[in-house]
Write a protein that holds these residues in place. Structure first.
Motif, PDB file in Angstrom:
ATOM      1  N   LYS A 252       0.810  -1.224   0.000  1.00 18.71           N
ATOM      2  CA  LYS A 252       0.000   0.000   0.000  1.00 18.71           C
ATOM      3  C   LYS A 252       0.842   1.273   0.000  1.00 18.71           C
ATOM      4  CE  LYS A 252      -1.044   0.177   4.989  1.00 18.71           C
ATOM      5  NZ  LYS A 252      -2.174   0.132   5.953  1.00 18.71           N
ATOM      6  N   GLY A 253       2.077   1.191   0.498  1.00 13.99           N
ATOM      7  CA  GLY A 253       2.932   2.364   0.427  1.00 13.99           C
ATOM      8  C   GLY A 253       3.364   2.703  -0.979  1.00 13.99           C
ATOM      9  N   SER A 254       3.455   1.709  -1.839  1.00 20.35           N
ATOM     10  CA  SER A 254       3.905   1.963  -3.211  1.00 20.35           C
ATOM     11  C   SER A 254       2.762   2.159  -4.192  1.00 20.35           C
ATOM     12  CB  SER A 254       4.806   0.817  -3.688  1.00 20.35           C
ATOM     13  OG  SER A 254       4.128  -0.410  -3.662  1.00 20.35           O
ATOM     14  N   VAL A 255       1.593   1.549  -3.940  1.00 23.14           N
ATOM     15  CA  VAL A 255       0.494   1.712  -4.892  1.00 23.14           C
ATOM     16  C   VAL A 255      -0.381   2.910  -4.559  1.00 23.14           C
ATOM     17  CG1 VAL A 255       0.460  -0.753  -5.384  1.00 23.14           C
ATOM     18  CG2 VAL A 255      -1.112   0.153  -3.685  1.00 23.14           C
ATOM     19  N   GLY A 256      -0.355   3.361  -3.302  1.00 28.83           N
ATOM     20  CA  GLY A 256      -1.082   4.572  -2.948  1.00 28.83           C
ATOM     21  C   GLY A 256      -2.478   4.321  -2.417  1.00 28.83           C
ATOM     22  N   LEU A 257      -2.993   5.326  -1.710  1.00 26.78           N
ATOM     23  CA  LEU A 257      -4.311   5.273  -1.100  1.00 26.78           C
ATOM     24  C   LEU A 257      -5.244   6.251  -1.802  1.00 26.78           C
ATOM     25  CD1 LEU A 257      -3.246   5.219   2.660  1.00 26.78           C
ATOM     26  CD2 LEU A 257      -3.760   3.266   1.168  1.00 26.78           C
ATOM     27  N   ARG A 258      -6.499   5.863  -1.897  1.00 30.20           N
ATOM     28  CA  ARG A 258      -7.501   6.660  -2.593  1.00 30.20           C
ATOM     29  C   ARG A 258      -7.553   8.092  -2.048  1.00 30.20           C
ATOM     30  NH1 ARG A 258     -11.024   3.993  -0.836  1.00 30.20           N
ATOM     31  NH2 ARG A 258     -11.194   2.384  -2.421  1.00 30.20           N
ATOM     32  N   ASN A 259      -7.511   8.245  -0.730  1.00 27.74           N
ATOM     33  CA  ASN A 259      -7.619   9.568  -0.108  1.00 27.74           C
ATOM     34  C   ASN A 259      -6.264  10.191   0.183  1.00 27.74           C
ATOM     35  OD1 ASN A 259     -10.448   9.466  -0.115  1.00 27.74           O
ATOM     36  ND2 ASN A 259     -10.468   8.323   1.811  1.00 27.74           N
ATOM     37  N   GLY A 260      -5.210   9.601  -0.320  1.00 28.31           N
ATOM     38  CA  GLY A 260      -3.889  10.188  -0.162  1.00 28.31           C
ATOM     39  C   GLY A 260      -3.250   9.854   1.173  1.00 28.31           C
ATOM     40  N   LYS A 261      -2.046  10.368   1.340  1.00 34.90           N
ATOM     41  CA  LYS A 261      -1.245  10.139   2.544  1.00 34.90           C
ATOM     42  C   LYS A 261      -1.061  11.458   3.278  1.00 34.90           C
ATOM     43  CE  LYS A 261       3.306   8.416   3.968  1.00 34.90           C
ATOM     44  NZ  LYS A 261       4.587   7.840   3.487  1.00 34.90           N
ATOM     45  N   LEU A 262      -1.370  11.471   4.560  1.00 32.14           N
ATOM     46  CA  LEU A 262      -1.231  12.678   5.377  1.00 32.14           C
ATOM     47  C   LEU A 262       0.239  12.911   5.698  1.00 32.14           C
ATOM     48  CD1 LEU A 262      -2.834  14.912   6.902  1.00 32.14           C
ATOM     49  CD2 LEU A 262      -2.717  13.404   8.920  1.00 32.14           C
ATOM     50  N   LEU A 263       0.779  14.046   5.255  1.00 36.13           N
ATOM     51  CA  LEU A 263       2.157  14.402   5.555  1.00 36.13           C
ATOM     52  C   LEU A 263       2.251  15.311   6.760  1.00 36.13           C
ATOM     53  CD1 LEU A 263       3.554  15.058   1.958  1.00 36.13           C
ATOM     54  CD2 LEU A 263       3.630  12.951   3.303  1.00 36.13           C
ATOM     55  N   PHE A 264       1.266  16.182   6.910  1.00 39.53           N
ATOM     56  CA  PHE A 264       1.206  17.065   8.070  1.00 39.53           C
ATOM     57  C   PHE A 264      -0.247  17.420   8.331  1.00 39.53           C
ATOM     58  CE2 PHE A 264       0.294  21.415   9.340  1.00 39.53           C
ATOM     59  CZ  PHE A 264       0.769  21.387  10.633  1.00 39.53           C
ATOM     60  N   GLY A 265      -0.615  17.530   9.605  1.00 37.65           N
ATOM     61  CA  GLY A 265      -1.905  18.118   9.906  1.00 37.65           C
ATOM     62  C   GLY A 265      -2.747  17.334  10.875  1.00 37.65           C
ATOM     63  N   PHE A 266      -4.001  17.764  10.927  1.00 34.37           N
ATOM     64  CA  PHE A 266      -4.957  17.280  11.912  1.00 34.37           C
ATOM     65  C   PHE A 266      -6.259  16.972  11.193  1.00 34.37           C
ATOM     66  CE2 PHE A 266      -2.298  20.784  13.249  1.00 34.37           C
ATOM     67  CZ  PHE A 266      -1.537  20.205  14.249  1.00 34.37           C
ATOM     68  N   GLU A 267      -6.623  15.703  11.152  1.00 38.56           N
ATOM     69  CA  GLU A 267      -7.854  15.293  10.486  1.00 38.56           C
ATOM     70  C   GLU A 267      -8.543  14.240  11.338  1.00 38.56           C
ATOM     71  OE1 GLU A 267      -6.795  13.935   6.607  1.00 38.56           O
ATOM     72  OE2 GLU A 267      -6.468  15.949   5.823  1.00 38.56           O
ATOM     73  N   ASP A 268      -9.760  14.536  11.760  1.00 43.05           N
ATOM     74  CA  ASP A 268     -10.512  13.619  12.614  1.00 43.05           C
ATOM     75  C   ASP A 268      -9.646  13.245  13.818  1.00 43.05           C
ATOM     76  OD1 ASP A 268     -12.630  13.712  10.806  1.00 43.05           O
ATOM     77  OD2 ASP A 268     -11.739  12.131   9.584  1.00 43.05           O
ATOM     78  N   ASN A 269      -9.392  11.950  13.992  1.00 47.38           N
ATOM     79  CA  ASN A 269      -8.556  11.508  15.105  1.00 47.38           C
ATOM     80  C   ASN A 269      -7.102  11.303  14.693  1.00 47.38           C
ATOM     81  OD1 ASN A 269     -10.752  11.411  16.905  1.00 47.38           O
ATOM     82  ND2 ASN A 269     -11.351   9.385  16.129  1.00 47.38           N
ATOM     83  N   ASN A 270      -6.769  11.664  13.466  1.00 43.34           N
ATOM     84  CA  ASN A 270      -5.411  11.480  12.982  1.00 43.34           C
ATOM     85  C   ASN A 270      -4.644  12.792  13.017  1.00 43.34           C
ATOM     86  OD1 ASN A 270      -5.910   8.751  12.300  1.00 43.34           O
ATOM     87  ND2 ASN A 270      -6.832   9.392  10.359  1.00 43.34           N
ATOM     88  N   SER A 271      -3.384  12.686  13.328  1.00 40.78           N
ATOM     89  CA  SER A 271      -2.525  13.862  13.250  1.00 40.78           C
ATOM     90  C   SER A 271      -1.122  13.409  12.907  1.00 40.78           C
ATOM     91  CB  SER A 271      -2.506  14.632  14.571  1.00 40.78           C
ATOM     92  OG  SER A 271      -1.909  13.856  15.600  1.00 40.78           O
ATOM     93  N   ARG A 272      -0.382  14.288  12.274  1.00 45.33           N
ATOM     94  CA  ARG A 272       1.014  14.006  11.982  1.00 45.33           C
ATOM     95  C   ARG A 272       1.814  15.279  12.129  1.00 45.33           C
ATOM     96  NH1 ARG A 272       3.985  11.282   6.683  1.00 45.33           N
ATOM     97  NH2 ARG A 272       6.063  11.376   7.594  1.00 45.33           N
TER      98      ARG A 272
END
Length: 604
Positions: A252-272
């Motif tokens: 999945k790291g090489s083929v990619g995710l439909r909604n993209g990969k979070l590099l920075f920020g705060f979304e729902d319960n996710n943060s980076r």
């Protein structure tokens, strides 16, 4: 850095620089004495580049609040920045933040070298953008046909197999292969999957006749007459469920995710988090000043957001502010994506995003400008194809193309200058503020499947209420006896649907060795029985990779030819190749056959 010229304006340091060129030894003696060491190297740096505002601390941004509160926080940036003199301490802290504790002599020698160098010292490597299709289960009946079709199309292929000798004998000695077992996570080394952009998974648990097959494999080839089956080798749970989980995690790291990969920020319960630091025109004698803060209630939904803010001034020939990340400890491979998307609240100004693929501090930055709308939250997409190689505000015409496999740092900038002497039409001196809630990658529309999985018709039927099992295929009737084969196939499908990878799930009815070419029936809801050629399934899988209509669809497929009739093809007059999009266009979202189970749940 961003400037039209690297000539430093009069300042406490720049006044000494003309005497330094060509006399590094004198410079080293002058600036490495004990007084300088005591003044600069032993003094604390009380102004953190990552700041927290003074609102109630309901959100922890990775760094402990205790450690942050023990530091002296920077006060408000002065709106009179244009009237300030050059700040050597802030200049030194900038260098220290991005480059670590310096040796004074080496530091200034490096600075002189950077200022006099006309171009970056380290070239950026080019990349192969073609993308590899990984075929898992490549020595099976469907998998080897998939490999053959992909090769005939001239597409780069890599295969995942357990037996190298068997694979090379079957597929050729020059086949690009990975020796691994999806049931053993340790064999799926991430390095093996670099460059893989799409996957066709034809791995399946092995089912064979209890009494064995005939020498010519007649029982395998027919797929019609019933022979009492048994599992050969690993269990359905290990192959269809655990194996699917391991394969998804590996690719999945090489083929990619439909909604993209979070590099920075705060979304729902996710943060980076990222380690942002100010990189302003102080590095060339200016007095502009910026910072990056976390506003805990500043986002469009009242949650946390980052804020790039400061005061920009053209005093001392300055005119830019920016925030830049420290180099990532591990380079980001973003080659599965088409660009970066910024979610921010505009102020009507034009900004720049700069991406670097070199660990050097002063090097080419692949840059895109973007306009913002004052007072509005907006999503801004910057395609990688739009990035320009910029070095000290000038286009580097002979720079290598941007390499998304090796992203090492990000930078946001507000500058008086655009590129090559052009001015930013929205530039105004004074205070500015740009809330930034996230930076993530994106896949441009229309999205096509990145992972095509060969499943099986019947996976939802073993527990379906009111079903007449006597009219169902052997796998449905013997699901329990065969180690819950269909149950685990369905669980594996669910893992793929939930992974975020754009997918297509093909559920063939009974597979045969007959040639492709018969008319087909595509259905959804898991109700049909029949037969279909392995060659036809291989063609459908390859076609699905390029079809927007197949993306995120689950469907069953069979031939119109009944079991009782063999299907043959006249080699002198073969049937025309199918346009599979005609079938894909009929498919609907969200239909898997599980709907009946969810309406009438039956305990397993």
């Amino acid at each position: 850095m961003d400037c039209l010229s690297m000539q430093i304006s009069p300042s406490p340091l720049s006044s000494s620089i003309p005497n330094l060129q060509g006399s590094a030894s004198h410079f080293g003696r002058k600036f490495s004495n004990r007084s300088l060491n005591r003044q600069l190297l032993s003094s604390p740096f009380p102004k953190p580049f990552l700041q927290l505002d003074d609102r109630p601390q309901s959100f922890v941004y990775r760094q402990s609040l205790a450690s942050l509160s023990s530091r002296t926080k920077r006060g408000p940036i002065s709106a009179e920045a244009g009237q300030q003199s050059w700040d050597f301490g802030r200049f030194f802290r900038t260098i220290y933040f991005f480059n670590g504790p310096p040796s004074p002599a080496k530091f200034f020698e490096s600075l002189i070298e950077k200022l006099s160098s006309p171009s970056p010292s380290k070239p950026v490597n080019n990349m192969d953008n073609s993308g590899i299709v990984l075929v898992a289960g490549a020595t099976g009946g469907v998998g080897r046909r998939v490999v053959d079709i992909l090769r005939k199309k001239g597409l780069p292929v890599r295969v995942l197999v357990r037996n190298e000798e068997k694979a090379r004998k079957m597929l050729g000695p020059d086949i690009d292969l990975i020796v691994g077992d999806i049931t053993k996570e340790s064999t799926l080394v991430p390095e093996y999957f670099k460059g893989v952009r799409k996957v066709i998974n034809a791995v399946s648990v092995i089912v064979g006749p209890k009494e064995g097959d005939t020498p010519d494999r007649a029982k395998y080839s027919q797929g019609i007459k019933f022979f009492e089956p048994e599992i050969k080798g690993d269990s359905p749970e290990k192959v269809e469920y655990i194996g699917m989980k391991n394969l998804i995690n590996a690719v999945k790291g090489s083929v990619g995710l439909r909604n993209g990969k979070l590099l920075f920020g705060f979304e729902d319960n996710n943060s980076r988090e990222l380690a942002w630091g100010a990189l302003d025109d102080v590095v060339m004698g200016g007095v502009s000043e910026s910072t990056f803060q976390i506003d805990r209630r500043g986002s469009e939904i009242g949650g946390p957001t980052g804020v790039f803010k400061g005061v920009v001034s053209t005093a001392n020939n300055g005119g830019f502010t920016s925030i830049r990340t420290k180099n990532f400890s591990v380079p980001e491979d973003l080659s599965a994506y088409d660009g970066l998307e910024l979610r921010l609240k505009g102020d009507g100004r034009k900004y720049k995003l700069i991406i670097r693929t070199s660990s050097d501090w002063d090097t080419v930055g692949y840059t895109a400008s973007f306009d913002t709308v004052a007072g509005q939250w907006q999503s801004i997409r910057l395609p990688f194809s739009s990035l320009r190689p910029i070095f000290r505000a000038r286009t580097v015409s002979d720079a290598p193309p941007f390499d998304p496999t090796n992203v090492l740092s990000l930078q946001l900038m507000f500058s008086k200058f655009e590129y090559d002497g052009k001015l930013n039409p929205t530039f105004v001196e004074g205070a500015f503020e740009l809330p930034l809630s996230s930076i993530r990658t994106y896949i441009k529309d229309p999205i096509r499947p990145r992972f095509v999985h060969v499943g099986s018709a019947g996976v939802t039927r073993p527990d379906r209420p009111g079903l007449d099992l006597s009219k169902q295929p052997p796998a449905v009737r013997l699901n329990k006896e065969l180690g819950f084969i269909l149950t685990f196939k369905l669980k594996g499908e669910d893992l793929l649907r939930e992974s975020g990878i754009p997918y297509a799930i093909v559920r063939p009815c009974a597979l045969t060795e007959e040639p492709a070419g018969a008319d087909l029936i595509f259905e959804q809801g898991d109700n049909i029985t029949g037969k279909i050629s392995r060659e036809e399934i291989a063609r459908i899988c390859v076609a699905a990779l390029e079809s927007t209509y197949a993306c995120d669809k689950t469907f069953e497929v069979k031939s119109v030819i009944p079991f009782s009739e063999p299907f043959t093809v006249d080699p002198e007059n073969p049937p025309p190749e199918k346009d599979y999009d005609i079938y894909f266009k009929t498919l609907k979202d969200g239909i898997t056959g599980k709907e009946i189970l969810e309406q009438s749940p039956v305990p397993v």
